[in-house]
Write a protein that holds these residues in place. Structure first.
Motif, PDB file in Angstrom:
ATOM      1  N   LEU A   1       8.180 147.655  71.747  1.00  0.00           N
ATOM      2  CA  LEU A   1       9.340 147.455  71.551  1.00  0.00           C
ATOM      3  C   LEU A   1       9.859 146.980  70.139  1.00  0.00           C
ATOM      4  O   LEU A   1       8.948 146.441  69.439  1.00  0.00           O
ATOM      5  N   SER A   2      11.090 146.767  69.793  1.00  0.00           N
ATOM      6  CA  SER A   2      11.402 146.634  68.153  1.00  0.00           C
ATOM      7  C   SER A   2      12.518 145.292  68.511  1.00  0.00           C
ATOM      8  O   SER A   2      13.451 145.418  69.385  1.00  0.00           O
ATOM      9  N   PHE A   3      12.338 144.353  67.815  1.00  0.00           N
ATOM     10  CA  PHE A   3      13.141 143.372  67.833  1.00  0.00           C
ATOM     11  C   PHE A   3      14.053 143.062  66.226  1.00  0.00           C
ATOM     12  O   PHE A   3      14.209 142.299  65.974  1.00  0.00           O
TER      13      PHE A   3
ATOM     14  N   ASN B   1       7.197 143.360  63.451  1.00  0.00           N
ATOM     15  CA  ASN B   1       8.159 144.272  63.522  1.00  0.00           C
ATOM     16  C   ASN B   1       7.892 145.182  64.738  1.00  0.00           C
ATOM     17  O   ASN B   1       6.964 145.139  65.532  1.00  0.00           O
ATOM     18  N   GLY B   2       8.682 146.238  64.894  1.00  0.00           N
ATOM     19  CA  GLY B   2       8.602 147.153  65.878  1.00  0.00           C
ATOM     20  C   GLY B   2       7.724 148.441  65.726  1.00  0.00           C
ATOM     21  O   GLY B   2       7.393 149.219  66.351  1.00  0.00           O
ATOM     22  N   THR B   3       7.405 148.765  64.351  1.00  0.00           N
ATOM     23  CA  THR B   3       6.853 149.790  63.946  1.00  0.00           C
ATOM     24  C   THR B   3       4.903 149.624  64.144  1.00  0.00           C
ATOM     25  O   THR B   3       4.327 150.510  64.632  1.00  0.00           O
ATOM     26  N   LEU B   4       4.707 148.214  63.875  1.00  0.00           N
ATOM     27  CA  LEU B   4       3.260 147.784  63.747  1.00  0.00           C
ATOM     28  C   LEU B   4       2.645 148.055  65.277  1.00  0.00           C
ATOM     29  O   LEU B   4       1.392 148.348  65.553  1.00  0.00           O
TER      30      LEU B   4
ATOM     31  N   THR C   1      19.352 145.158  64.134  1.00  0.00           N
ATOM     32  CA  THR C   1      20.057 146.217  64.644  1.00  0.00           C
ATOM     33  C   THR C   1      19.942 146.473  66.172  1.00  0.00           C
ATOM     34  O   THR C   1      20.844 147.210  66.484  1.00  0.00           O
ATOM     35  N   LYS C   2      19.065 145.998  66.966  1.00  0.00           N
ATOM     36  CA  LYS C   2      18.765 146.222  68.162  1.00  0.00           C
ATOM     37  C   LYS C   2      19.657 145.205  68.959  1.00  0.00           C
ATOM     38  O   LYS C   2      20.150 144.254  68.676  1.00  0.00           O
ATOM     39  N   VAL C   3      19.669 145.593  70.265  1.00  0.00           N
ATOM     40  CA  VAL C   3      20.215 144.797  71.326  1.00  0.00           C
ATOM     41  C   VAL C   3      19.997 143.355  71.471  1.00  0.00           C
ATOM     42  O   VAL C   3      20.627 142.450  71.423  1.00  0.00           O
TER      43      VAL C   3
ATOM     44  N   TYR D   1      13.578 163.761  67.715  1.00  0.00           N
ATOM     45  CA  TYR D   1      14.848 163.061  67.900  1.00  0.00           C
ATOM     46  C   TYR D   1      14.618 161.694  67.910  1.00  0.00           C
ATOM     47  O   TYR D   1      14.803 161.110  68.978  1.00  0.00           O
ATOM     48  N   SER D   2      14.475 161.250  66.875  1.00  0.00           N
ATOM     49  CA  SER D   2      14.385 159.503  67.078  1.00  0.00           C
ATOM     50  C   SER D   2      14.548 158.710  65.605  1.00  0.00           C
ATOM     51  O   SER D   2      14.627 159.677  64.704  1.00  0.00           O
ATOM     52  N   PHE D   3      14.122 157.585  65.386  1.00  0.00           N
ATOM     53  CA  PHE D   3      14.135 156.963  64.305  1.00  0.00           C
ATOM     54  C   PHE D   3      12.556 157.289  63.548  1.00  0.00           C
ATOM     55  O   PHE D   3      11.560 157.400  64.247  1.00  0.00           O
ATOM     56  N   VAL D   4      12.756 157.655  62.213  1.00  0.00           N
ATOM     57  CA  VAL D   4      11.205 157.960  61.652  1.00  0.00           C
ATOM     58  C   VAL D   4      10.065 157.362  62.025  1.00  0.00           C
ATOM     59  O   VAL D   4       8.972 157.797  61.778  1.00  0.00           O
ATOM     60  N   ALA D   5      10.193 156.042  62.272  1.00  0.00           N
ATOM     61  CA  ALA D   5       8.964 155.088  62.550  1.00  0.00           C
ATOM     62  C   ALA D   5       8.230 155.772  63.603  1.00  0.00           C
ATOM     63  O   ALA D   5       7.011 155.547  63.660  1.00  0.00           O
ATOM     64  N   THR D   6       8.560 156.394  64.545  1.00  0.00           N
ATOM     65  CA  THR D   6       7.893 156.948  65.840  1.00  0.00           C
ATOM     66  C   THR D   6       6.925 157.891  65.098  1.00  0.00           C
ATOM     67  O   THR D   6       5.555 157.876  65.391  1.00  0.00           O
TER      68      THR D   6
ATOM     69  N   TYR E   1       4.807 154.663  74.706  1.00  0.00           N
ATOM     70  CA  TYR E   1       6.345 154.869  74.776  1.00  0.00           C
ATOM     71  C   TYR E   1       6.868 154.146  73.619  1.00  0.00           C
ATOM     72  O   TYR E   1       6.330 153.177  73.427  1.00  0.00           O
ATOM     73  N   ASP E   2       7.558 154.603  72.654  1.00  0.00           N
ATOM     74  CA  ASP E   2       8.409 153.967  71.937  1.00  0.00           C
ATOM     75  C   ASP E   2       9.727 153.543  72.451  1.00  0.00           C
ATOM     76  O   ASP E   2      10.397 154.232  72.964  1.00  0.00           O
ATOM     77  N   ALA E   3       9.405 152.362  72.792  1.00  0.00           N
ATOM     78  CA  ALA E   3      10.344 151.475  73.920  1.00  0.00           C
ATOM     79  C   ALA E   3      11.429 150.693  73.034  1.00  0.00           C
ATOM     80  O   ALA E   3      11.924 149.676  73.493  1.00  0.00           O
ATOM     81  N   ALA E   4      11.765 151.145  71.712  1.00  0.00           N
ATOM     82  CA  ALA E   4      12.346 150.310  70.844  1.00  0.00           C
ATOM     83  C   ALA E   4      13.832 150.150  71.483  1.00  0.00           C
ATOM     84  O   ALA E   4      14.677 149.419  70.940  1.00  0.00           O
ATOM     85  N   HIS E   5      14.231 151.050  72.269  1.00  0.00           N
ATOM     86  CA  HIS E   5      15.883 151.195  72.795  1.00  0.00           C
ATOM     87  C   HIS E   5      16.004 150.672  74.267  1.00  0.00           C
ATOM     88  O   HIS E   5      17.159 150.320  74.612  1.00  0.00           O
ATOM     89  N   VAL E   6      14.970 149.996  74.740  1.00  0.00           N
ATOM     90  CA  VAL E   6      15.000 149.627  76.273  1.00  0.00           C
ATOM     91  C   VAL E   6      14.970 148.420  76.566  1.00  0.00           C
ATOM     92  O   VAL E   6      14.417 148.062  77.613  1.00  0.00           O
TER      93      VAL E   6
HETATM   94  C1  LIG Z   1      14.013 150.520  65.484  1.00  0.00           C
HETATM   95  C2  LIG Z   1      13.115 151.466  65.855  1.00  0.00           C
HETATM   96  C3  LIG Z   1      11.492 151.534  65.578  1.00  0.00           C
HETATM   97  C4  LIG Z   1      11.081 150.573  64.430  1.00  0.00           C
HETATM   98  O1  LIG Z   1      11.294 149.193  64.745  1.00  0.00           O
HETATM   99  P1  LIG Z   1      11.167 148.235  63.303  1.00  0.00           P
HETATM  100  O2  LIG Z   1      11.345 146.918  64.225  1.00  0.00           O
HETATM  101  O3  LIG Z   1      12.329 148.484  62.669  1.00  0.00           O
HETATM  102  O4  LIG Z   1       9.929 148.355  62.971  1.00  0.00           O
HETATM  103  C5  LIG Z   1      10.826 152.279  66.087  1.00  0.00           C
HETATM  104  N1  LIG Z   1      11.212 153.274  66.788  1.00  0.00           N
HETATM  105  C6  LIG Z   1      12.654 153.569  67.269  1.00  0.00           C
HETATM  106  C7  LIG Z   1      13.041 154.590  68.099  1.00  0.00           C
HETATM  107  C8  LIG Z   1      13.512 152.624  66.800  1.00  0.00           C
HETATM  108  O5  LIG Z   1      14.857 152.764  66.928  1.00  0.00           O
END
Ligand SMILES: *Cc1c(COP(=O)(O)O)cnc(C)c1O
Length: 374
Positions: free
Chosen positions: A180-182, A61-64, A185-187, A84-89, A156-161
């Protein structure tokens, strides 16, 4: 109106079932279902090629990868980040026993304001964890200059790029590491999944050990690792989905173009334009509502849109800094975060995905405009 179908904020990119079944057949035939199988290897190579990076490790996942990056770089003490982000950051910082220090954002991009980073640095600061919010690249050069000056790492939390480039260069090349997150809900998704990008072969090998309990070779354990390996089913799904992501991004670009055209000049409503030199992925389409000029608050509009079966999302509201775990940190005080606090109160992300038809886009725009003062 009541016969209208729901328009949701997102829709996952799913590859054709027949093609996926043929990949599954191969996995069934080989009976190799996880632990660095052939799809895992092929997927990492294909991702590196697509994203224009040399060293990438895929995760469950994208958090690990965020948590693992902090481990791999042995980050201690305080980490400067954005509320200003998703809580995982912030959770990734907290899970490492580190102290998050929130810095306000820049209203032009919604990314951490580089001009406010230095005043948050103390003798305990060891890293900065910015987010490329909504796919808008951070000012990576300015952040690098600050980090170099103070001897800090940048993750970098690059989940959106995913797939975003600036002046032809992949945005995830910036910093010491990028996660990165896959997620669905992502692209681009691998059902659930993620990846960590680094810059040399030794570091990649260490990351690969860390995602497999720290096991190196047959008998050695080099560090307290975790289990975050991607299995063959998701690696094959990811490999397949890479074929469809460019068309999905193009469909999103057209949707963004439609929204911008249709919403231009609506009083009290602001949105982002493309940034010069940036190939965007249109991961979100946030609009910001100035209640006095628009004639309605963000929340009033948000609930009104639902009556039209148009479901936006208030990303990112509430701010991470307002949640129970974090609200007592000195840097979480709203007075320290005036821009982020305002943006969080003004934002609605409109539906944005690759399957929005012109008729759906029209309905979204109508739901917004019919409720404005215009
Ligand atoms: C989605 C997201 C994550 C977490 O990714 P997961 O794959 O859901 O664990 C982390 N940071 C941001 C900014 C996200 O949008």
């Amino acid at each position: 109106m009541s016969a209208d179908k729901n328009i949701l904020v997102t829709s996952p990119l799913i590859p054709p079932l027949e093609e996926f079944i043929s990949y599954l057949q191969q996995i069934w035939d080989k009976k190799w279902i996880t632990n660095n199988g052939s799809f895992h290897k092929e997927f990492e190579a294909a991702l590196a090629e697509y994203l224009g990076v040399e060293y990438i490790s895929v995760f469950t996942n994208g958090t690990l990868p965020l948590i693992t990056a902090l481990q791999a770089l042995n980050i201690q003490g305080e980490v400067i980040t954005t509320p200003y982000s998703f809580v995982a950051t912030t959770h990734a910082i907290w899970w490492n026993g580190l102290k998050p220090v929130f810095v306000d954002i820049d209203p032009v991009t919604c990314n951490i304001d580089p001009d406010k980073i230095e005043e948050a640095i103390t003798d305990k600061t060891t890293a900065i964890m910015p987010v490329h919010c909504y796919g808008n690249p951070c000012d990576t050069e300015k952040i690098k200059a600050i980090a170099d000056k103070h001897g800090l790492k940048v993750i970098y939390d690059a989940a959106h790029v995913f797939g975003v480039t600036e002046n032809g260069k992949s945005v995830i090349e910036a910093g010491d590491m990028s996660a990165l997150s896959f997620h669905a809900t992502k692209v681009y998704n691998t059902l659930e999944g993620g990846a960590l990008v680094c810059h040399d072969a030794d570091t990649k090998r260490y990351i690969d050990d860390l995602k497999n309990f720290g096991i190196h070779g047959e008998t050695e354990v080099v560090a307290p690792g975790i289990n975050s390996k991607m299995d063959e089913v998701r690696a094959s799904y990811g490999l397949l989905n890479l074929k469809y992501v460019d068309a999905a991004i193009e469909a999103r670009r057209k949707a963004a173009e439609y929204y911008r055209e249709a919403l231009r000049g609506v009083p009290g409503l602001r949105y982002f334009e493309d940034l010069p030199g940036v190939r965007h992925n249109y991961s979100y389409f946030p609009v910001f509502i100035n209640a006095a000029e628009f004639g309605m608050t963000r929340d009033e509009l948000y609930f009104k849109m639902k009556e039209y079966k148009v479901y936006g999302r208030r990303y990112f509201y509430p701010l991470i800094s307002t949640f129970e775990t974090y609200r007592n940190l000195p840097s979480a005080a709203p007075a320290n975060l005036p821009v982020a606090t305002r943006m969080a109160d003004e934002v609605i992300c409109l539906p944005m995905h690759h399957e929005l038809t012109e008729e759906m886009l029209e309905r979204v725009v109508r739901a917004v405009i019919m409720n404005s003062r215009k």
